[in-house]
Design a protein around this motif. Structure first.
Motif, PDB file in Angstrom:
ATOM      1  N   THR A 124       0.809  -1.189  -0.024  1.00  0.00           N
ATOM      2  CA  THR A 124       0.037  -0.010  -0.027  1.00  0.00           C
ATOM      3  C   THR A 124       1.005   1.370  -0.131  1.00  0.00           C
ATOM      4  N   PRO A 125       0.662   2.185  -0.766  1.00  0.00           N
ATOM      5  CA  PRO A 125       1.578   3.310  -0.946  1.00  0.00           C
ATOM      6  C   PRO A 125       1.186   4.366   0.212  1.00  0.00           C
ATOM      7  N   PRO A 126       1.961   5.202   0.664  1.00  0.00           N
ATOM      8  CA  PRO A 126       1.773   6.172   1.471  1.00  0.00           C
ATOM      9  C   PRO A 126       0.670   7.025   1.029  1.00  0.00           C
ATOM     10  N   PRO A 127       0.132   7.607   2.343  1.00  0.00           N
ATOM     11  CA  PRO A 127      -1.028   8.624   2.093  1.00  0.00           C
ATOM     12  C   PRO A 127      -0.812   9.470   1.041  1.00  0.00           C
ATOM     13  N   SER A 128      -1.670   9.993   0.172  1.00  0.00           N
ATOM     14  CA  SER A 128      -1.362  11.343  -0.842  1.00  0.00           C
ATOM     15  C   SER A 128      -1.029  12.455  -0.054  1.00  0.00           C
ATOM     16  N   ASP A 129      -1.716  12.659   1.083  1.00  0.00           N
ATOM     17  CA  ASP A 129      -1.528  13.753   1.661  1.00  0.00           C
ATOM     18  C   ASP A 129      -0.238  14.105   2.472  1.00  0.00           C
ATOM     19  N   SER A 130       0.591  13.086   2.577  1.00  0.00           N
ATOM     20  CA  SER A 130       1.831  13.109   3.246  1.00  0.00           C
ATOM     21  C   SER A 130       2.902  13.914   2.703  1.00  0.00           C
ATOM     22  N   SER A 131       3.287  15.129   3.309  1.00  0.00           N
ATOM     23  CA  SER A 131       4.127  15.983   2.699  1.00  0.00           C
ATOM     24  C   SER A 131       5.439  15.166   2.627  1.00  0.00           C
ATOM     25  N   ALA A 132       5.873  14.339   3.415  1.00  0.00           N
ATOM     26  CA  ALA A 132       7.072  13.690   3.313  1.00  0.00           C
ATOM     27  C   ALA A 132       7.491  12.873   2.090  1.00  0.00           C
ATOM     28  N   HIS A 133       6.266  12.568   1.416  1.00  0.00           N
ATOM     29  CA  HIS A 133       6.426  11.399   0.287  1.00  0.00           C
ATOM     30  C   HIS A 133       5.853  12.170  -0.963  1.00  0.00           C
ATOM     31  N   HIS A 134       6.892  12.639  -1.807  1.00  0.00           N
ATOM     32  CA  HIS A 134       6.399  13.245  -3.085  1.00  0.00           C
ATOM     33  C   HIS A 134       6.964  12.368  -3.893  1.00  0.00           C
ATOM     34  N   THR A 135       5.831  12.144  -5.105  1.00  0.00           N
ATOM     35  CA  THR A 135       6.430  11.536  -6.385  1.00  0.00           C
ATOM     36  C   THR A 135       7.159  12.245  -7.282  1.00  0.00           C
ATOM     37  N   THR A 185      11.878  -1.765  -1.693  1.00  0.00           N
ATOM     38  CA  THR A 185      12.788  -3.070  -1.878  1.00  0.00           C
ATOM     39  C   THR A 185      14.576  -2.450  -1.853  1.00  0.00           C
ATOM     40  N   ALA A 186      14.568  -1.213  -2.116  1.00  0.00           N
ATOM     41  CA  ALA A 186      16.036  -0.832  -2.277  1.00  0.00           C
ATOM     42  C   ALA A 186      16.199  -0.419  -0.723  1.00  0.00           C
ATOM     43  N   GLY A 187      15.670  -0.357   0.082  1.00  0.00           N
ATOM     44  CA  GLY A 187      15.930  -0.118   1.694  1.00  0.00           C
ATOM     45  C   GLY A 187      15.906   1.714   1.595  1.00  0.00           C
ATOM     46  N   VAL A 188      15.161   2.324   0.943  1.00  0.00           N
ATOM     47  CA  VAL A 188      15.419   3.599   1.022  1.00  0.00           C
ATOM     48  C   VAL A 188      13.954   4.446   1.362  1.00  0.00           C
ATOM     49  N   SER A 189      13.923   5.386   1.848  1.00  0.00           N
ATOM     50  CA  SER A 189      12.576   5.980   2.057  1.00  0.00           C
ATOM     51  C   SER A 189      12.170   6.759   0.911  1.00  0.00           C
ATOM     52  N   MET A 190      10.802   6.549   0.953  1.00  0.00           N
ATOM     53  CA  MET A 190      10.170   7.356  -0.342  1.00  0.00           C
ATOM     54  C   MET A 190      10.724   8.666  -0.630  1.00  0.00           C
ATOM     55  N   ASP A 191      11.021   9.381   0.579  1.00  0.00           N
ATOM     56  CA  ASP A 191      11.350  10.593   0.170  1.00  0.00           C
ATOM     57  C   ASP A 191      12.556  10.804  -0.414  1.00  0.00           C
ATOM     58  N   ALA A 194      15.674  -5.565 -18.415  1.00  0.00           N
ATOM     59  CA  ALA A 194      14.875  -6.186 -17.323  1.00  0.00           C
ATOM     60  C   ALA A 194      13.273  -5.589 -17.713  1.00  0.00           C
ATOM     61  N   ASP A 195      12.521  -6.518 -16.859  1.00  0.00           N
ATOM     62  CA  ASP A 195      10.894  -6.309 -17.304  1.00  0.00           C
ATOM     63  C   ASP A 195      10.535  -5.123 -16.245  1.00  0.00           C
ATOM     64  N   ARG A 196       9.318  -4.549 -16.303  1.00  0.00           N
ATOM     65  CA  ARG A 196       8.585  -3.654 -15.372  1.00  0.00           C
ATOM     66  C   ARG A 196       8.134  -4.581 -14.362  1.00  0.00           C
ATOM     67  N   GLN A 197       8.694  -4.235 -13.108  1.00  0.00           N
ATOM     68  CA  GLN A 197       8.196  -4.986 -11.825  1.00  0.00           C
ATOM     69  C   GLN A 197       7.904  -4.419 -10.578  1.00  0.00           C
ATOM     70  N   TYR A 198       8.247  -3.073 -10.527  1.00  0.00           N
ATOM     71  CA  TYR A 198       8.028  -2.308  -9.367  1.00  0.00           C
ATOM     72  C   TYR A 198       7.204  -0.978  -9.695  1.00  0.00           C
ATOM     73  N   THR A 199       6.175  -0.552  -8.608  1.00  0.00           N
ATOM     74  CA  THR A 199       5.900   0.757  -8.429  1.00  0.00           C
ATOM     75  C   THR A 199       7.023   1.669  -7.872  1.00  0.00           C
ATOM     76  N   PRO A 200       6.954   2.766  -7.893  1.00  0.00           N
ATOM     77  CA  PRO A 200       7.979   3.619  -7.316  1.00  0.00           C
ATOM     78  C   PRO A 200       8.190   3.335  -5.682  1.00  0.00           C
ATOM     79  N   PHE A 201       6.865   3.224  -5.070  1.00  0.00           N
ATOM     80  CA  PHE A 201       6.710   2.907  -3.630  1.00  0.00           C
ATOM     81  C   PHE A 201       7.695   1.613  -3.381  1.00  0.00           C
ATOM     82  N   GLN A 202       7.265   0.344  -4.091  1.00  0.00           N
ATOM     83  CA  GLN A 202       8.025  -0.913  -4.040  1.00  0.00           C
ATOM     84  C   GLN A 202       9.293  -1.030  -4.344  1.00  0.00           C
ATOM     85  N   ALA A 203       9.793  -0.151  -5.266  1.00  0.00           N
ATOM     86  CA  ALA A 203      11.067  -0.055  -5.557  1.00  0.00           C
ATOM     87  C   ALA A 203      12.007   0.507  -4.552  1.00  0.00           C
ATOM     88  N   ALA A 204      11.358   1.644  -3.863  1.00  0.00           N
ATOM     89  CA  ALA A 204      12.129   2.362  -2.496  1.00  0.00           C
ATOM     90  C   ALA A 204      12.017   1.477  -1.498  1.00  0.00           C
TER      91      ALA A 204
END
Length: 384
Positions: free
Chosen positions: A13-24, A63-69, A51-61
């Protein structure tokens, strides 16, 4: 680097859309277009990315162990388009995030520096990719036989060229990196590594605005390309560095006044003998410059630009510091009378007369907005 609280959940589940810390990420340069359903485009993307498409931005972050921000800031710096939460990222995107974040975590790069690395790489490669598609691949993918479409030619061509171009890109980058590193480590002190003393020059086509109204778009494009190509070749061949091209103007730099003088006069001489080219004028200044992301900034750069704007056509104007550099190294006399005296003295003592490469003539003093009163010198090649 550990995953932050907002990305450590078990589901996707992606972070809430109104979270100021998580910008797409939103684009600076549209380096990766928004996801497409076109079959050929998807096949080409898979071929190029490996490689094939596999992740949403949230999933990629996550999986990489990186905050969405932080992931968003990296993507934004690289110039990637906003794709919302579409599943369009690959294992390579995850690896890139992990590498950048790892450099920060290890203390090898600060976070602002890592973002700057992402931005400079993204901007440079975006321009390269655009040029290759617009000019290079467009010409090569012309259907060789009647009835064939350009799309039928593109895939096998990219498949053949990709590994060769990739290796060539890495080779050129390593060569340029070695040269740049060599220049930096030879700096006199740590301060000079960032704020260096360089000769900076602008070469400007005279009357370019009038040309834009008179020439067809294709003719204008060919003229600009010829000017940029000729300038780049001359600057590189004589030991300078092309900083950037601006259509009707190029900015170059050199470590010493003699090198910059040779480049400037070669540019004038070459363009003068090309009947298809407008007249050229060059302005050069010598002094401290700040270098950032391959560009140069500061008063020295501004002065070189002003000198260019007041230079008569087919001439080179330089500032006093540049003239002093040529005089100090014996590449130009302070005046013709001094040159005559030195020659007479050498002949009297049975020694070889000094050989000067360049001639300098002081010009009128004039106020320059923001820089005070300057005294330009006219640079010319000394006969003999």
């Amino acid at each position: 680097m550990t995953v932050d609280d907002t990305t450590s959940g078990a589901d996707d589940t992606p972070p809430p859309s109104d979270s100021s810390a998580h910008h797409t990420p939103h684009h600076v340069v549209d380096h990766t277009a928004e996801p497409t359903d076109d079959p050929l485009a998807i096949r080409l993307e898979q071929l190029i990315l490996g490689a094939d498409r596999q992740y949403t931005p949230f999933q990629a972050a996550r999986t990489a162990g990186v905050s969405m921000d932080l992931a968003s800031r990296f993507w934004r710096a690289m110039g990637f388009a906003d794709i919302g939460q579409a599943k369009a990222l690959t294992e390579a995107d995850v690896l890139a995030l992990r590498r950048l974040a790892g450099l920060v975590e290890a203390g090898l790069l600060s976070e602002p520096m890592a973002i700057q690395v992402a931005r400079s790489t993204g901007q440079t490669t975006a321009r390269l990719a655009e040029w290759q598609i617009d000019s290079f691949l467009e010409g090569l993918t012309e259907p060789p036989e009647p009835g064939m479409t350009r799309t039928e030619v593109t895939y096998p061509l990219v498949e053949l060229l990709l590994p060769e171009l990739e290796e060539f890109l890495v080779y050129v980058w390593r060569r340029q990196l070695a040269a740049a590193t060599g220049r930096v480590v030879q700096a006199a002190d740590d301060e000079e590594m960032v704020d260096r003393r360089l000769a900076v020059g602008f070469a400007d086509l005279v009357g370019f605005t009038r040309l834009t109204r008179r020439l067809e778009e294709e003719e204008l494009g060919e003229l600009v390309e010829a000017f940029e190509t000729t300038s780049a070749d001359l600057v590189a061949a004589h030991g300078g560095r092309l900083i950037k091209t601006l259509g009707d103007e190029v900015l170059f730099a050199a470590d010493d006044a003699g090198t910059a003088a040779e480049i400037a006069l070669r540019l004038i001489e070459t363009m003068t003998h090309d009947e298809t080219m407008p007249a050229l004028r060059v302005g050069i200044a010598f002094g401290t410059v700040t270098t950032r992301m391959g560009d140069v900034f500061g008063t020295t750069v501004n002065l070189a630009s002003r000198l260019t704007s007041i230079a008569p056509k087919d001439t080179v104007l330089v500032d006093g510091a540049f003239a002093e550099g040529l005089i100090r190294t014996g590449e130009a006399p302070a005046s013709e009378s001094q040159a005559a005296e030195a020659t007479a003295k050498a002949e009297k003592e049975g020694e070889a007369a000094p050989s000067y490469r360049f001639a300098l003539q002081p010009m009128w003093q004039r106020p320059v907005r923001g820089l005070g009163v300057v005294e330009p010198w006219l640079l010319a090649r000394r006969p003999g």
